[in-house]
Design an enzyme around this catalytic site. Structure first.
Site, PDB file in Angstrom:
ATOM      1  N   HIS A  81       0.847  -1.204   0.000  1.00  0.00           N
ATOM      2  CA  HIS A  81       0.000   0.000   0.000  1.00  0.00           C
ATOM      3  C   HIS A  81       0.879   1.249   0.000  1.00  0.00           C
ATOM      4  CE1 HIS A  81      -3.919   2.028   1.584  1.00  0.00           C
ATOM      5  NE2 HIS A  81      -3.215   2.847   0.804  1.00  0.00           N
ATOM      6  N   HIS A  83       1.736   5.121  -2.315  1.00  0.00           N
ATOM      7  CA  HIS A  83       1.313   6.087  -3.343  1.00  0.00           C
ATOM      8  C   HIS A  83       2.579   6.657  -3.979  1.00  0.00           C
ATOM      9  CE1 HIS A  83      -2.906   6.133  -1.896  1.00  0.00           C
ATOM     10  NE2 HIS A  83      -2.328   5.879  -0.727  1.00  0.00           N
ATOM     11  N   ARG A  85       2.446   8.652  -6.779  1.00  0.00           N
ATOM     12  CA  ARG A  85       2.052   9.968  -7.305  1.00  0.00           C
ATOM     13  C   ARG A  85       2.266  10.156  -8.802  1.00  0.00           C
ATOM     14  NH1 ARG A  85      -1.202  10.712  -3.160  1.00  0.00           N
ATOM     15  NH2 ARG A  85      -0.227  11.540  -1.268  1.00  0.00           N
ATOM     16  N   HIS A 199     -10.982   0.799   0.895  1.00  0.00           N
ATOM     17  CA  HIS A 199     -10.844   1.988   1.742  1.00  0.00           C
ATOM     18  C   HIS A 199     -12.206   2.187   2.379  1.00  0.00           C
ATOM     19  CE1 HIS A 199      -9.518   6.234   2.677  1.00  0.00           C
ATOM     20  NE2 HIS A 199     -10.840   6.342   2.771  1.00  0.00           N
ATOM     21  N   HIS A 252      -5.619   0.009   5.746  1.00  0.00           N
ATOM     22  CA  HIS A 252      -5.320   0.899   6.881  1.00  0.00           C
ATOM     23  C   HIS A 252      -6.381   0.886   8.006  1.00  0.00           C
ATOM     24  CE1 HIS A 252      -7.816   3.375   4.322  1.00  0.00           C
ATOM     25  NE2 HIS A 252      -6.839   3.744   3.530  1.00  0.00           N
ATOM     26  N   ASN A 299      -5.588  10.075   6.962  1.00  0.00           N
ATOM     27  CA  ASN A 299      -6.946   9.542   6.828  1.00  0.00           C
ATOM     28  C   ASN A 299      -6.884   8.053   6.524  1.00  0.00           C
ATOM     29  OD1 ASN A 299      -9.709   9.354   6.620  1.00  0.00           O
ATOM     30  ND2 ASN A 299      -9.751   9.989   4.467  1.00  0.00           N
ATOM     31  N   ASP A 326       1.204   2.813   3.759  1.00  0.00           N
ATOM     32  CA  ASP A 326       0.331   3.856   3.197  1.00  0.00           C
ATOM     33  C   ASP A 326       1.157   5.107   2.893  1.00  0.00           C
ATOM     34  OD1 ASP A 326      -1.849   5.191   2.225  1.00  0.00           O
ATOM     35  OD2 ASP A 326      -2.873   5.423   4.150  1.00  0.00           O
ATOM     36  N   HIS A 330       3.668  14.372   0.196  1.00  0.00           N
ATOM     37  CA  HIS A 330       3.084  15.691  -0.075  1.00  0.00           C
ATOM     38  C   HIS A 330       4.180  16.744  -0.046  1.00  0.00           C
ATOM     39  CE1 HIS A 330      -1.167  14.576   0.084  1.00  0.00           C
ATOM     40  NE2 HIS A 330      -0.920  13.854   1.167  1.00  0.00           N
TER      41      HIS A 330
END
Length: 449
Positions: A81, A83, A85, A199, A252, A299, A326, A330
């Site tokens: 899991h 990201h 981007r 999710h 998650h 989240n 997860d 950013h």
């Protein structure tokens, strides 16, 4: 050498040059698949494990020798899991930088979520990620979306995506609100024997909220995300999986109620697995006080001490199958240089996940090293139908060497991820990956701190 930070070395991969031979000497070899836990030597040749024995094979003279005395030699870690981007937000992370971060964290494979821009919802986009990952330092397995554009209106073409390389489907970041559409997705997924990664969030209950709903949110005067917003969707998706006979994986998990619901479902024989993340079994909502640290905004949100303790119980008794990071990069404009209410959700984790697990799960005797290897290598590979997660003779040489005693301090400036939004800045951890071997090549090394 591609780069050097602190005492780390990351090596580029040249696919045109075949891997050589490696001898890993005198490490504690842990392989739950084969029931191995002994001080052994591992011989690697041309990308394949050729021997695991007390000594290297007679006549085997490796190009490279690794002294693993005092260290653990385990199947390459797998984070299912993350990201990356790309495509769309390459200012936050790219496939190249994300996989470099993965290698530095001890991971030889990652599964990347489809909520990119554009969304990974068709064959060509899945194929793009697969091709971009081919020269990288770890394997990439894309996850396709459940619905086109993550809009929750029309199913994506599962078959085309699977043929292109997708290993599961998810609308990560959103729940599929329509129960009928989710039921159809589960039935559709059975044709391809892929997991539907859920999710779980009732968006009606989370709209406009930024942290866990609790006495802490009340004291801070901030609208909260109730635990039941997760648990309602966990229960619904489990009921749909039970009805259809499909295979689901709950992403998650953050609440005590979710752990209870999943435990009960497993007892009934529902085909379900689940994950939690290092920040949920280490941090709680009170850690937001007094700094309103936007790097601790995620989240699902950080929950209460009770939720954290029940998650630890779920990890210990096997209700929670795997640990995933997860990893959610950013840039500062979205995360650091804004007020808490305006900050994006999500934290990075690829380079801290193993250290946090070693410190808070192994160090506090929640699980033993075998369970760590199962939950960070064997089981995620099994969920996604992959052959990794073992040190069997003849297997691909994806190997992580772990120094369980090394002490280090998390410094975001020494990370390979393109972003710096870690929730563990300044944490002192025990244990890290000292060497990562991907497809028979040493891609990462780290010395003593």
């Amino acid at each position: 050498m591609l780069n050097k930070k602190d005492n780390q070395k990351l090596y580029p991969v040249d696919p045109t040059v075949p891997p050589g031979s490696i001898g890993i000497l005198n490490g504690r070899v842990i392989d739950p698949v084969n029931g191995t836990d002994d001080r052994l030597c591992v011989a690697v040749d041309k990308g394949t494990i050729v021997s695991i024995a007390p000594e290297l094979p007679s006549g085997f003279t490796p190009d490279t020798t690794i002294d693993a005395a005092g260290k653990w030699v385990v199947p390459g870690l797998m984070d299912m899991h993350v990201h990356l981007r790309e495509p769309g937000r390459e200012d936050r992370e790219t496939i190249e930088t994300g996989t470099r971060a993965a290698s530095a964290g001890g991971f030889t494979a990652v599964a990347c979520m489809p909520n990119t821009n554009p969304v990974l919802d068709e064959e060509s986009k899945i194929r793009y990620v697969v091709q971009r990952g081919e020269p990288c330092t770890c394997r990439i397995y894309p996850i396709g979306s459940i619905t086109k554009g993550l809009e929750g209106k029309e199913l994506s073409p599962f078959g085309e995506m699977v043929r292109a390389g997708a290993r599961g489907v998810s609308d990560d970041g959103k729940s599929v609100i329509s129960s009928m559409l989710m039921k159809n997705a589960l039935n559709y997924s059975k044709s391809f024997d892929i997991p539907v990664i859920c999710h779980c969030e009732d968006s009606d209950l989370t709209k406009g909220a930024h942290m866990n709903e609790s006495a802490v949110s009340t004291r801070l005067g901030m609208r909260g995300i109730p635990s039941i917003s997760e648990e309602i969707m966990v229960a619904r998706d489990i009921m749909l999986a039970e009805y259809t006979g499909a295979r689901i994986h709950i992403a998650h998990v953050s609440t005590a109620g979710s752990v209870r619901i999943i435990r009960e479902a497993k007892a009934r024989g529902v085909n379900i697995t689940c994950e939690t993340c290092p920040h949920y079994f280490t941090l709680i909502d009170e850690d937001l006080i007094p700094a309103f640290d936007t790097y601790k905004k995620m989240n699902p949100p950080l929950r209460t001490a009770h939720d954290r303790d029940v998650l630890l119980e779920g990890i210990a008794d096997g209700t929670i199958d795997i640990i995933a990071s997860d990893h959610a990069p950013h840039v500062s404009e979205d995360k650091k240089d804004v007020e808490f209410e305006a900050a994006s959700f999500g934290v990075i984790g690829l380079e801290t996940s193993l250290g946090v697990v070693l410190t808070y799960l192994i160090g506090k005797k929640v699980i033993d090293p075998h369970r760590l290897v199962e939950r960070m290598s064997c089981v995620p590979n099994r969920i996604l139908g992959l052959s990794g997660g073992t040190l069997s003779r003849g297997a691909d040489a994806d190997i992580t060497v772990i120094d369980p005693d090394a002490r280090w301090k998390v410094d975001p400036n020494c990370m390979y991820s393109k972003s710096r939004n870690t929730a563990f800045d300044g944490f002192e951890l025990q244990g890290y990956a000292s060497c990562t071997i991907s497809q028979g090549r040493i891609v990462y090394e780290r010395g003593a701190a």
